[in-house]
Design a protein around this motif. Structure first.
Motif: not given
Length: 278
Positions: A96, A100-101, A104-105, A228, A235, A246, A248-249, A252
């Motif tokens: 991770k 992008e999220d 998660e980063r 999506w 979620k 998350a 978005r994470g 991806q």
């Protein structure tokens, strides 16, 4: 008889490890926030990392099976209690790190930083540290990924199924992780090392969900949907089970491989994880 101090023995990996420790003749002081019943070889003490007393340094090893960041802070704040430490981390620190999220980063960065703090604390105290990094864990219904989706499938008799989820995963059974901890306990040469612990099979997220549903929720029908929409379903399932995810994470990562090498662990302590068998 070897004496262990164990954090997280009541958790996902700990419940699989406890009978192995008993069978191996270990004397265990297990820490829990809840009152638990002692066994012949496991004594439970109701406390936490935040309120733990000062124990004497008479342990042969300390096991951390819970959050590594809190454990790293605790260990760094006191004198060494044992010559060895075995700590569970996660491959999420790597998988991770570049998503992008931002949530998660941040999780990935916190795992890496915790491992660094723990490594520095053990080096300063001349303690042999072994870090184990499992991939996606399954096997006893306490995971935060497959189990919430299964609960949804059993309730609604439908399992959201992501058509384009081609990213490969290596789910690892919790019993294989417990065996890995035992093997590292018994091999002093694993001190000073870190090992990724993937499962014994690489398969897509879509295939993983389909096999899980067939084995554990055969009454549920697969409901194909775009990525999506599947992310929204995941979620929702996480929130329904009191967890967070998350969106978005999730979306991806469904397209990305998350593969790790088990060969170093195999060479070091005979790690042989099973194929995915929910």
């Amino acid at each position: 008889m070897k004496r262990l101090l164990v954090f997280g023995l009541s958790g996902q990996i700990g419940t699989a490890l406890a009978p192995l420790l008993e069978a191996g003749g270990y004397s265990v002081l297990a820490i829990s926030r809840q009152v638990r019943t002692d066994t012949a070889t496991i004594h439970w003490q109701q406390t936490s990392l935040e309120t733990a007393p000062s124990w004497p340094a008479d342990f042969d090893a300390i096991l951390s099976l819970g959050p590594i960041d809190a454990f790293a802070d605790w260990l760094a704040s006191r004198p060494a209690l044992a010559p060895r430490v075995i700590a569970i981390s996660s491959t999420s620190g790597q998988s991770k790190a570049d998503v992008e999220d931002p949530v998660e980063r941040a999780l990935a960065a916190s795992l890496v930083q915790a491992e660094t703090r723990l490594r520095d604390a053990c080096a300063a105290a001349d303690v042999g540290l072994t870090v184990l990094r499992p991939t996606l864990i399954y096997g006893n219904g306490r995971d935060q990924s497959l189990t919430p989706m299964l609960a949804m499938a059993r309730r609604w008799r439908l399992l959201p199924w992501p058509r384009g989820a081609s990213g490969l995963r290596q789910p690892v059974h919790v019993d294989d992780l417990a065996a890995a901890v035992m093997a590292c306990l018994e091999r002093s040469e694993t001190a000073g090392c870190s090992f990724d612990l993937p499962g014994g099979e690489s398969l897509s997220v879509a295939a993983m969900l389909a096999r899980t549903a067939k084995a554990l929720a055969p009454e549920a029908h697969l409901l194909p949907m775009p990525l999506w929409a599947f992310g929204v379903a995941v979620k929702f399932a996480a929130r329904a089970s009191g967890q967070t995810a998350a969106l978005r994470g999730i979306v991806q990562r469904l397209r990305r491989n998350q593969l790790f090498d088990a060969e170093p662990a195999r060479r070091a302590f005979g790690y042989q994880p099973r194929r995915f068998s929910p």
